[in-house]
Design an enzyme around this catalytic site. Structure first.
Site, short mmCIF file in Angstrom:
data_model
loop_
_atom_site.label_atom_id
_atom_site.label_comp_id
_atom_site.label_asym_id
_atom_site.label_seq_id
_atom_site.Cartn_x
_atom_site.Cartn_y
_atom_site.Cartn_z
N GLU A 176 0.82 -1.22 0.00
CA GLU A 176 0.00 0.00 0.00
C GLU A 176 0.85 1.27 0.00
O GLU A 176 0.39 2.34 0.39
CB GLU A 176 -0.94 -0.01 1.20
N SER A 196 -6.56 -2.22 1.86
CA SER A 196 -6.93 -1.61 0.57
C SER A 196 -7.46 -2.62 -0.43
O SER A 196 -7.43 -2.40 -1.64
CB SER A 196 -5.72 -0.87 -0.04
N TYR A 204 -9.63 3.97 -4.78
CA TYR A 204 -8.64 5.00 -5.07
C TYR A 204 -8.75 5.63 -6.44
O TYR A 204 -7.87 6.35 -6.88
CB TYR A 204 -7.24 4.42 -4.84
N ARG A 236 -11.69 3.41 11.99
CA ARG A 236 -12.88 3.31 11.14
C ARG A 236 -13.35 1.86 11.13
O ARG A 236 -12.57 0.95 10.87
CB ARG A 236 -12.54 3.75 9.72
N ASP A 282 -15.70 -0.87 9.44
CA ASP A 282 -16.42 -1.17 8.20
C ASP A 282 -17.43 -2.29 8.44
O ASP A 282 -17.10 -3.29 9.08
CB ASP A 282 -15.44 -1.58 7.10
N GLU A 313 -14.16 -5.25 9.22
CA GLU A 313 -12.83 -5.04 9.79
C GLU A 313 -12.78 -3.68 10.47
O GLU A 313 -13.68 -2.85 10.30
CB GLU A 313 -11.75 -5.16 8.72
N ASN A 332 -10.14 -0.42 10.88
CA ASN A 332 -8.94 0.23 10.36
C ASN A 332 -8.40 1.22 11.38
O ASN A 332 -9.11 2.17 11.75
CB ASN A 332 -9.26 0.98 9.07
N GLY A 341 -7.39 5.90 5.57
CA GLY A 341 -6.79 6.74 4.55
C GLY A 341 -7.21 8.20 4.69
O GLY A 341 -8.28 8.52 5.18
#
Length: 300
Positions: free
Chosen positions: A13, A142, A208, A246, A248, A260, A262, A266
């Protein structure tokens, strides 16, 4: 205060990290901070390039970034840093360990099995999960090397591909539903975002590429909102997160399932956390200020 924005790194990443780092670098308030880029190309760079830095804003992703390693080095150097500490970073990077802790505490998460090499694939266990399944590196991010597999014939090649990025691969029950993400700042949930990828799922390209997915603040029905909020905050607390993270989720038939957590979300222009903060009336520059403020408090 001299802030070093740590970016780059050695994981798959790296490019995402460089984008995140530059966004942070460009939006930190230069009237408050002296800001320098710290681009990591090798593990030894961290000790050499952080000399003279008062505070580290971590913009790394993946191995040697999100997994607690960098956090441990910075603590050894007595440099305060942003986000979660060593333990929560390490646990959340390991999807298997994260799901074990969540499942043990009654948090909904999809069933899964783990594989260390392609020769030990238990096809009978996968049949019990039911096709399709999601195959992904256990400690990746990612959505790199993540695939949705609809038949037994495609399992082995997907596992082999995922093993290029990690020593363990997760084969997870696929739950078809609405994907949402729940940013947590200082223990409180910010506005929930819905994610509608243009492809079959929220893969690397969707994340992205401009226009790769529709991401928007969503007003959940009150009962569901409370359920999601309680679950997101409980995940944050159970996994001993701090400052920001974060969570999800997938919502199916009114039931949220955690995908998951994070610990270093990002921070590019396409990133979810800044979009949620903006909906809460927090500008990107102010969000960065708050992350620094809460991190300094957390690090003492």
């Amino acid at each position: 205060m001299k802030i070093g924005v740590i970016m780059g790194g050695i994981s798959s990443e790296r490019e995402v990290s460089l984008n995140t780092g530059m966004e942070i670098l460009n939006n930190l308030d230069k009237t408050k901070y002296s800001v320098v880029p710290v681009v990591i190309d090798d593990k030894k760079d961290l000790m050499e390039k952080t000399e003279g830095v008062d505070f580290a804003f971590i913009a790394l992703h993946g191995h040697f970034g999100e997994d607690g390693t960098v956090q441990g080095v910075l603590e050894t150097l007595n440099i305060p840093y942003t986000g979660c500490g060593i333990l929560s970073s390490a646990i959340c990077m390991d999807k298997d360990m994260t799901k074990r802790i969540l499942r043990m505490n009654g948090i909904n998460t999809a069933d899964w099995i783990m594989v260390r090499n392609a020769d030990e694939i238990d096809y009978d266990a996968i049949e019990k999960l039911g096709y399709p399944v999601v195959v992904k590196p256990n400690s990746g991010g990612s959505s790199v090397a993540t695939t949705i597999v609809s038949s037994r014939e495609k399992i082995k090649e997907s596992v082999i591909e995922a093993l290029k990025y990690d020593r363990e691969v997760m084969i997870e029950q696929y739950i078809k539903g609405d994907e949402i993400t729940c940013p947590i700042l200082d223990g409180k949930m910010l506005p929930v975002l819905a994610i509608k990828p243009k492809s079959s799922f929220f893969d690397y390209t969707s994340k992205y590429t401009d226009g790769g997915a529709d991401e928007f603040v969503v007003e959940l029905e009150e009962t569901l909102h409370k359920k999601v909020e309680n679950m997101a905050v409980k995940c944050y607390e159970l996994l001993k997160c701090s400052v920001y993270s974060r969570v999800d989720m997938i919502v199916k038939d009114g039931e949220p399932y955690v995908l998951e957590v994070n610990t270093l979300p990002g921070m590019t222009k396409n990133s979810l956390f800044p979009k949620s903060a903006k909906a809460a009336g927090i500008s990107f520059a102010r969000l960065l200020d708050l992350i620094i403020e809460y991190s300094l408090r957390e690090r003492g």
